[in-house]
Design a protein around this motif. Structure first.
Motif, PDB file in Angstrom:
ATOM      1  N   UNK A 119     -58.282  22.533  72.425  1.00 15.90           N
ATOM      2  CA  UNK A 119     -57.970  21.989  71.103  1.00 15.90           C
ATOM      3  C   UNK A 119     -59.248  21.699  70.307  1.00 15.90           C
ATOM      4  N   UNK A 120     -59.172  21.748  68.973  1.00 17.92           N
ATOM      5  CA  UNK A 120     -60.353  21.499  68.156  1.00 17.92           C
ATOM      6  C   UNK A 120     -60.741  20.025  68.073  1.00 17.92           C
ATOM      7  N   UNK A 121     -59.819  19.142  68.359  1.00 17.27           N
ATOM      8  CA  UNK A 121     -60.093  17.705  68.250  1.00 17.27           C
ATOM      9  C   UNK A 121     -60.511  17.100  69.571  1.00 17.27           C
ATOM     10  N   UNK A 122     -60.634  15.779  69.584  1.00 19.39           N
ATOM     11  CA  UNK A 122     -61.051  15.092  70.804  1.00 19.39           C
ATOM     12  C   UNK A 122     -60.109  15.352  71.969  1.00 19.39           C
ATOM     13  N   UNK A 123     -60.687  15.432  73.148  1.00 21.08           N
ATOM     14  CA  UNK A 123     -59.901  15.603  74.370  1.00 21.08           C
ATOM     15  C   UNK A 123     -59.548  14.246  74.970  1.00 21.08           C
ATOM     16  N   UNK A 124     -60.390  13.254  74.739  1.00 27.84           N
ATOM     17  CA  UNK A 124     -60.155  11.892  75.207  1.00 27.84           C
ATOM     18  C   UNK A 124     -60.940  10.951  74.306  1.00 27.84           C
ATOM     19  N   UNK A 125     -60.371   9.777  74.064  1.00 29.63           N
ATOM     20  CA  UNK A 125     -61.010   8.756  73.241  1.00 29.63           C
ATOM     21  C   UNK A 125     -61.040   7.465  74.048  1.00 29.63           C
ATOM     22  N   UNK A 126     -62.181   6.794  74.020  1.00 29.17           N
ATOM     23  CA  UNK A 126     -62.342   5.529  74.733  1.00 29.17           C
ATOM     24  C   UNK A 126     -62.720   4.426  73.753  1.00 29.17           C
ATOM     25  N   UNK A 127     -62.032   3.299  73.860  1.00 21.82           N
ATOM     26  CA  UNK A 127     -62.296   2.130  73.029  1.00 21.82           C
ATOM     27  C   UNK A 127     -62.792   1.018  73.943  1.00 21.82           C
ATOM     28  N   UNK A 128     -63.898   0.388  73.561  1.00 17.23           N
ATOM     29  CA  UNK A 128     -64.437  -0.742  74.324  1.00 17.23           C
ATOM     30  C   UNK A 128     -64.529  -1.936  73.384  1.00 17.23           C
ATOM     31  N   UNK A 129     -63.923  -3.044  73.792  1.00 14.58           N
ATOM     32  CA  UNK A 129     -63.895  -4.254  72.980  1.00 14.58           C
ATOM     33  C   UNK A 129     -64.664  -5.347  73.703  1.00 14.58           C
ATOM     34  N   UNK A 130     -65.562  -5.986  72.975  1.00 11.99           N
ATOM     35  CA  UNK A 130     -66.256  -7.181  73.462  1.00 11.99           C
ATOM     36  C   UNK A 130     -65.925  -8.304  72.499  1.00 11.99           C
ATOM     37  N   UNK A 131     -65.370  -9.395  73.033  1.00 17.31           N
ATOM     38  CA  UNK A 131     -65.026 -10.499  72.165  1.00 17.31           C
ATOM     39  C   UNK A 131     -65.145 -11.819  72.885  1.00 17.31           C
ATOM     40  N   UNK A 132     -65.309 -12.864  72.108  1.00 16.89           N
ATOM     41  CA  UNK A 132     -65.403 -14.216  72.637  1.00 16.89           C
ATOM     42  C   UNK A 132     -64.885 -15.174  71.573  1.00 16.89           C
ATOM     43  N   UNK A 133     -64.393 -16.308  72.034  1.00 15.31           N
ATOM     44  CA  UNK A 133     -63.935 -17.364  71.145  1.00 15.31           C
ATOM     45  C   UNK A 133     -63.989 -18.669  71.914  1.00 15.31           C
ATOM     46  N   UNK A 134     -64.578 -19.660  71.308  1.00 19.28           N
ATOM     47  CA  UNK A 134     -64.641 -20.976  71.951  1.00 19.28           C
ATOM     48  C   UNK A 134     -63.231 -21.511  72.148  1.00 19.28           C
ATOM     49  N   UNK A 135     -62.948 -21.969  73.375  1.00 19.01           N
ATOM     50  CA  UNK A 135     -61.666 -22.578  73.675  1.00 19.01           C
ATOM     51  C   UNK A 135     -60.527 -21.613  73.937  1.00 19.01           C
ATOM     52  N   UNK A 136     -60.768 -20.310  73.861  1.00 19.02           N
ATOM     53  CA  UNK A 136     -59.706 -19.343  74.121  1.00 19.02           C
ATOM     54  C   UNK A 136     -59.846 -18.801  75.541  1.00 19.02           C
ATOM     55  N   UNK A 137     -58.731 -18.643  76.216  1.00 18.06           N
ATOM     56  CA  UNK A 137     -58.754 -18.111  77.578  1.00 18.06           C
ATOM     57  C   UNK A 137     -58.912 -16.595  77.548  1.00 18.06           C
ATOM     58  N   UNK A 138     -59.271 -16.040  78.685  1.00 13.93           N
ATOM     59  CA  UNK A 138     -59.366 -14.579  78.810  1.00 13.93           C
ATOM     60  C   UNK A 138     -58.014 -13.940  78.514  1.00 13.93           C
ATOM     61  N   UNK A 139     -56.928 -14.565  78.951  1.00 18.32           N
ATOM     62  CA  UNK A 139     -55.589 -14.031  78.699  1.00 18.32           C
ATOM     63  C   UNK A 139     -55.273 -14.023  77.201  1.00 18.32           C
ATOM     64  N   UNK A 140     -55.666 -15.058  76.486  1.00 16.43           N
ATOM     65  CA  UNK A 140     -55.433 -15.100  75.041  1.00 16.43           C
ATOM     66  C   UNK A 140     -56.218 -13.998  74.326  1.00 16.43           C
TER      67      UNK A 140
END
Length: 171
Positions: A119-140
């Motif tokens: 195919x002419x387009x991407x064969x696989x796409x990967x998204x990586x998210x890094x985030x933090x918030x004071x007082x928020x749990x990993x589950x949140x």
């Protein structure tokens, strides 16, 4: 805008569409790509927005601007990040960090028409998210990302078969 201002704006627009669901469907703003010569294009959008793309030197472009494929990845990164920030504000979570990176694997043989199996387009796409918030749990924080992935318009367009029609005007 602060997360409180975003939260209030979202509450208003949510109430509006809950009361008037018939106003939800809309035609999105048009992007008009204009050839600037070679393999370089400038695209105009709403409110004076512009972006430029150009193919790399390896395929005959000047390589002076991002490629359309990179702009696609950038759109996904920005859209997912926007949806995470939106949901965080809705949930009363004050983010202290948010980075979304997107990369992909492609086979240029497909774009060049050298293989009908590639195919002419991407064969696989990967998204990586890094985030933090004071007082928020990993589950949140994980729930913010999960929600954002389900509601990101760009992610949806990449994952769902969206009908595309083309009309051609000669001259």
């Amino acid at each position: 805008m602060s997360h409180q201002q975003i939260r209030e704006a979202l509450a208003g627009v949510t109430r509006h569409f809950e009361q008037h669901p018939e106003l939800g469907p809309t035609t999105d703003s048009t992007a008009v790509a204009t050839w600037q010569g070679g393999l370089r294009f400038q695209t105009a959008g709403p409110n004076g927005a512009t972006l430029v793309s150009e193919m790399p030197k390896a395929v005959g472009g000047g390589g002076s601007a991002p490629t359309p494929g990179w702009l696609l990845r950038a759109a996904l990164a920005n859209c997912n990040a926007s949806m995470i920030a939106l949901r965080a504000a809705q949930s009363g979570i004050a983010l202290t960090r948010l980075d979304v990176s997107v990369d992909s694997d492609s086979n240029d043989r497909g774009m060049l028409g050298l293989s009908h199996e590639v195919p002419p387009g991407p064969l696989a796409v990967r998204v990586k998210v890094r985030l933090a918030a004071d007082g928020a749990s990993a589950a949140q924080l994980q729930e913010l990302v999960t929600w954002a992935e389900r509601h990101s318009p760009v992610a949806d367009a990449l994952q769902r078969a969206v009908p595309v029609s083309t009309s051609v005007e000669i001259g």
